[in-house]
Design a protein around this motif. Structure first.
Motif, mmCIF file in Angstrom:
data_model
loop_
_atom_site.group_PDB
_atom_site.id
_atom_site.type_symbol
_atom_site.label_atom_id
_atom_site.label_comp_id
_atom_site.label_asym_id
_atom_site.label_seq_id
_atom_site.Cartn_x
_atom_site.Cartn_y
_atom_site.Cartn_z
ATOM 1 N N TYR A 1 0.840 -1.198 0.000
ATOM 2 C CA TYR A 1 0.000 0.000 0.000
ATOM 3 C C TYR A 1 0.876 1.249 0.000
ATOM 4 O O TYR A 1 0.645 2.199 -0.753
ATOM 5 C CB TYR A 1 -0.908 -0.004 1.228
ATOM 6 C CG TYR A 1 -1.659 1.285 1.454
ATOM 7 C CD1 TYR A 1 -2.839 1.548 0.766
ATOM 8 C CD2 TYR A 1 -1.187 2.250 2.355
ATOM 9 C CE1 TYR A 1 -3.529 2.740 0.971
ATOM 10 C CE2 TYR A 1 -1.869 3.435 2.557
ATOM 11 C CZ TYR A 1 -3.042 3.676 1.869
ATOM 12 O OH TYR A 1 -3.719 4.853 2.060
ATOM 13 N N ARG B 1 -18.695 3.253 9.994
ATOM 14 C CA ARG B 1 -17.492 2.791 9.274
ATOM 15 C C ARG B 1 -16.299 3.680 9.594
ATOM 16 O O ARG B 1 -15.193 3.183 9.868
ATOM 17 C CB ARG B 1 -17.754 2.781 7.763
ATOM 18 C CG ARG B 1 -16.621 2.105 6.963
ATOM 19 C CD ARG B 1 -16.815 2.277 5.463
ATOM 20 N NE ARG B 1 -16.567 3.644 5.046
ATOM 21 C CZ ARG B 1 -15.352 4.144 4.765
ATOM 22 N NH1 ARG B 1 -14.270 3.374 4.858
ATOM 23 N NH2 ARG B 1 -15.209 5.396 4.391
ATOM 24 N N ASN C 1 -2.889 1.317 10.793
ATOM 25 C CA ASN C 1 -2.831 0.084 10.010
ATOM 26 C C ASN C 1 -3.757 0.159 8.809
ATOM 27 O O ASN C 1 -4.862 0.712 8.901
ATOM 28 C CB ASN C 1 -3.231 -1.125 10.875
ATOM 29 C CG ASN C 1 -2.198 -1.423 11.952
ATOM 30 O OD1 ASN C 1 -1.023 -1.566 11.677
ATOM 31 N ND2 ASN C 1 -2.653 -1.489 13.192
ATOM 32 N N VAL C 2 -3.312 -0.398 7.692
ATOM 33 C CA VAL C 2 -4.153 -0.492 6.497
ATOM 34 C C VAL C 2 -5.313 -1.436 6.809
ATOM 35 O O VAL C 2 -5.106 -2.510 7.369
ATOM 36 C CB VAL C 2 -3.334 -1.017 5.303
ATOM 37 C CG1 VAL C 2 -4.223 -1.154 4.065
ATOM 38 C CG2 VAL C 2 -2.152 -0.084 5.016
ATOM 39 N N GLN C 3 -6.520 -1.011 6.447
ATOM 40 C CA GLN C 3 -7.708 -1.777 6.818
ATOM 41 C C GLN C 3 -8.559 -2.142 5.615
ATOM 42 O O GLN C 3 -8.672 -1.373 4.661
ATOM 43 C CB GLN C 3 -8.554 -0.971 7.808
ATOM 44 C CG GLN C 3 -7.841 -0.675 9.111
ATOM 45 C CD GLN C 3 -8.733 0.120 10.055
ATOM 46 O OE1 GLN C 3 -9.869 -0.238 10.318
ATOM 47 N NE2 GLN C 3 -8.212 1.231 10.544
ATOM 48 N N ASP C 4 -9.210 -3.301 5.716
ATOM 49 C CA ASP C 4 -10.068 -3.787 4.640
ATOM 50 C C ASP C 4 -11.310 -2.932 4.461
ATOM 51 O O ASP C 4 -11.878 -2.876 3.362
ATOM 52 C CB ASP C 4 -10.490 -5.242 4.906
ATOM 53 C CG ASP C 4 -9.319 -6.210 4.819
ATOM 54 O OD1 ASP C 4 -8.310 -5.852 4.170
ATOM 55 O OD2 ASP C 4 -9.412 -7.309 5.401
ATOM 56 N N ILE C 5 -11.772 -2.272 5.544
ATOM 57 C CA ILE C 5 -12.998 -1.477 5.434
ATOM 58 C C ILE C 5 -12.749 -0.120 4.783
ATOM 59 O O ILE C 5 -13.691 0.635 4.546
ATOM 60 C CB ILE C 5 -13.655 -1.265 6.816
ATOM 61 C CG1 ILE C 5 -12.720 -0.492 7.756
ATOM 62 C CG2 ILE C 5 -14.081 -2.584 7.425
ATOM 63 C CD1 ILE C 5 -13.398 -0.073 9.062
ATOM 64 N N THR D 1 -11.831 2.631 1.853
ATOM 65 C CA THR D 1 -12.042 2.794 0.421
ATOM 66 C C THR D 1 -10.953 3.708 -0.127
ATOM 67 O O THR D 1 -10.245 4.379 0.633
ATOM 68 C CB THR D 1 -13.418 3.417 0.131
ATOM 69 O OG1 THR D 1 -13.393 4.809 0.533
ATOM 70 C CG2 THR D 1 -14.526 2.689 0.888
ATOM 71 N N ASP D 2 -10.842 3.761 -1.421
ATOM 72 C CA ASP D 2 -9.836 4.639 -2.034
ATOM 73 C C ASP D 2 -10.083 6.097 -1.658
ATOM 74 O O ASP D 2 -9.139 6.899 -1.580
ATOM 75 C CB ASP D 2 -9.867 4.487 -3.554
ATOM 76 C CG ASP D 2 -9.324 3.142 -4.024
ATOM 77 O OD1 ASP D 2 -8.625 2.479 -3.222
ATOM 78 O OD2 ASP D 2 -9.609 2.759 -5.169
#
Length: 490
Positions: free
Chosen positions: A380, A454, A464-468, A470-471
Motif C-alpha cells: 500500500y 465505518r 494500520n491499512v484496513q479492509d474497510i 475505500t480509495d
C-alpha cells in the motif's frame, strides 16, 4: 459510575444550574462503547437503557447536577467579555477506570444565561464532525476530549439553512478553560485564590509538593499546552479557532469548530472561513498558544502571597518555546524513523520543504516512507510512493532522488525493524479528511448512519491499512483545488 461533582459545589457565581431543554424525538446517532466502558457507564443498566433520553434531554439521572459554566475570553485577539456555556451543560463529573476525573458535558441542549445571540442548539453536521474528530485524535494519542455518543432529532435549527438539531455528550478531563480565569479576573476577582486552589487540587495535585504550588501549576499548564500544539503540528491538525476560551487548562484539545487535518502541505493554510487575516493558520498555532498564555498568566499577579510576581510569571512562560521545539523535533525525527540529532532534523525539514514546494499530501507522504524502505512488505505504501513520485516535475524529482539517497544512507546505519516500527507508529494511514466527514454527514442527514460507524471503526485503528477502507479515504484533492475552509456555524 463513580460520581464526583466537585464543580457544582464551587461558588455559585461560577455557573448557573439548570436542566437541559429536550430535543424533539431524539434518535440514535452513534454510541461510543469504548468511552462508555472507560467511564463505567456500561455497568449501569439504567444509563445504558436510557442513554438516548439522557442525551436528548428527556431524562436527567439522579446523580447528575447539570450546570452551565461562566467564562470569558479573547476571540481573534480581542477581548470578548463574558461568554460561557451558551448551548451546553456540565451534566456530571465522574472518575473513570483510570481514576481520572472526567466531565460529561452535553452540547446542543438549549438556551442558558450565557447564550447571548445564540439559540442553544447544535446541528447534526457539526456534531458528527466533533464526534469523529475527538475519536480520531484520541486514537492518534493526542490529548483531546472525546464523546460518549450523539443523538439526532426532529428539532429544527436554522443556520445558513434549516438543519436537524443534534446533541453530543462530550467527555473531557476538564472543561475549565483559560477563559475561566479571565472571567474571574473581570467579574469575581475575590474568587481567584479559591479557584486556583481548586484547579491545583483537582488537576495538578503533584504541584502541592512544590515550595510554590501556584507557580508550579502555571508552569505545568504552559508545558502541557506546548506539547499539545506540537502534537497538532506533527499530525497536521489545525484547530481553526484558538481563542482563549477554547484552550483547556489540562492541555487537551477542546471545542471542535472549523478544524481540519492537513491534506496538501501548505503551512499557511487557513481552515476557518471567518479567519480573514490568517491568525489561526496552521503555521501560527505555536505562536498563538504562546500569545494566549501570555494574556492568561498576568491575572495571577493578585496572588502575591503565593509568590506570584512579574518575574516569576516570566519564568513560568519561559519553557514554552523549548518544550514545544523539543517535543516537535523529537516527533518529527520519529516520523522519519531517525534519532533526534542535527542530521536527522536537516533531512526532516528538507522533506517538509519538498512537500510544501510541490503541494504533496502530508499524511500520505510520510506514510509512503515505508514503501521507500521496504517496498516488498508494504505494498500500500509503495503505491502511495509511486503516486507521489508521479506528481513531481523533473526538477523536483531530481531533488527528491537526492534527498532519498541521503535519507537511505542514514537509515542503513540503524536497525531496520526499529526504523519501520517508528514509521508505522508515528505516521497514520488515515486521518479525518474533510471529504470523509462530509460523506458521513450527507448520509446521516438522510437518516443513514452506517458511514459514521465505518469511519468510527476506521479511525479506531489509524496506523494500520484496513479492509474497510475505500480509495476515497486516502484520496488527495487536486493540486489546484485548495482545502475548503470550514464555517464556525454549528
Amino acid at each position: 459510575m463513580r460520581y464526583q461533582n466537585t464543580y457544582a459545589h464551587l461558588d455559585p457565581r461560577l455557573y448557573h444550574k439548570q436542566p437541559p431543554t429536550p430535543l424533539k424525538n431524539p434518535r440514535v446517532g452513534h454510541f461510543n462503547r469504548q468511552v462508555a466502558e472507560q467511564l463505567g457507564w456500561t455497568d449501569d443498566a439504567d444509563l445504558m437503557a436510557r442513554w438516548v433520553d439522557i442525551l436528548g434531554g428527556h431524562y436527567v439521572p439522579e446523580d447528575f447536577e447539570p450546570l452551565a459554566m461562566a467564562y470569558a475570553g479573547h476571540q481573534f485577539g480581542q477581548w470578548a467579555g463574558q461568554l460561557g456555556d451558551g448551548r451546553g451543560l456540565l451534566m456530571a463529573q465522574v472518575l473513570d477506570n483510570h481514576d481520572t476525573l472526567q466531565d460529561l458535558h452535553l452540547k446542543g441542549i438549549g438556551l442558558t444565561p450565557y447564550s447571548r445571540m445564540g439559540d442553544g442548539r447544535a446541528v447534526l453536521r457539526s456534531t458528527i464532525r466533533e464526534y469523529l474528530c475527538g475519536h480520531a485524535l484520541n486514537q492518534l494519542d493526542i490529548p483531546s476530549s472525546n464523546a460518549l455518543g450523539f443523538v439526532v432529532s426532529d428539532t429544527p435549527v436554522r443556520r445558513e439553512r434549516m438543519e436537524p438539531g443534534a446533541a453530543l455528550m462530550r467527555v473531557a478531563d476538564s472543561h475549565i478553560r483559560l477563559g475561566h480565569i479571565e472571567w474571574i479576573a473581570s467579574f469575581a476577582p475575590d474568587l481567584l485564590a479559591e479557584f486556583t486552589n481548586y484547579m491545583i487540587d483537582t488537576y495538578y495535585p503533584e504541584c502541592r509538593d512544590s515550595d510554590k504550588p501556584v507557580l508550579a501549576f502555571l508552569q505545568k499548564v504552559v508545558e502541557r499546552t506546548a506539547r499539545m500544539i506540537a502534537d497538532w503540528q506533527l499530525i497536521g491538525f489545525a484547530h481553526g479557532v484558538m481563542n482563549t476560551d477554547n484552550l483547556s487548562i489540562t492541555g487537551s484539545t477542546l471545542d471542535f469548530g472549523p478544524f481540519g487535518f492537513m491534506e496538501r502541505f501548505n503551512p499557511a493554510w487557513i481552515n476557518n472561513h471567518s479567519d480573514h487575516t490568517g491568525r489561526y493558520a496552521y503555521q501560527n498555532q505555536p505562536a498563538i498558544g504562546y500569545w494566549n498564555l501570555n494574556v492568561w498568566l498576568p491575572h495571577f499577579m493578585r496572588l502575591t502571597e503565593a509568590g506570584v510576581t512579574k518575574e516569576a510569571l516570566a519564568d513560568c512562560l519561559a519553557p514554552y518555546e523549548a518544550t514545544f521545539m523539543q517535543h516537535y523535533q523529537q516527533g518529527l525525527c520519529r516520523k522519519l524513523g531517525l534519532p533526534h540529532q542535527p542530521d536527522s532534523l536537516k533531512l526532516a525539514f528538507e522533506f517538509l520543504s519538498l512537500l510544501e514546494d510541490n503541494l504533496l499530501d502530508y499524511t500520505n507522504s510520510f506514510r509512503a516512507l515505508l514503501g521507500l524502505i521496504d517496498s516488498e512488505s508494504y505494498a500500500y505504501e509503495k503505491q502511495l510512493l509511486t503516486a507521489i513520485v508521479n506528481e513531481l516535475p523533473p526538477e523536483a524529482l531530481s531533488a527528491f532522488q537526492d534527498w532519498r539517497k541521503r535519507y537511505l544512507a542514514q537509515i542503513e546505519t540503524l536497525p531496520k525493524e526499529e526504523v519501520l516500527d517508528s514509521l508505522k507508529n508515528n505516521n497514520p494511514v488515515y486521518v479525518l479528511r474533510n471529504s470523509m466527514a462530509q460523506r458521513a454527514i450527507t448520509a446521516a442527514e438522510q437518516g443513514q448512519f452506517e458511514e459514521v460507524e465505518r469511519l468510527y471503526q476506521l479511525l479506531a485503528n489509524p496506523y494500520n491499512v484496513q479492509d474497510i477502507a475505500t480509495d476515497l479515504d486516502s484520496s488527495v484533492p487536486a493540486a489546484d483545488a485548495p482545502q475548503t475552509p470550514i464555517s464556525c456555524s454549528s
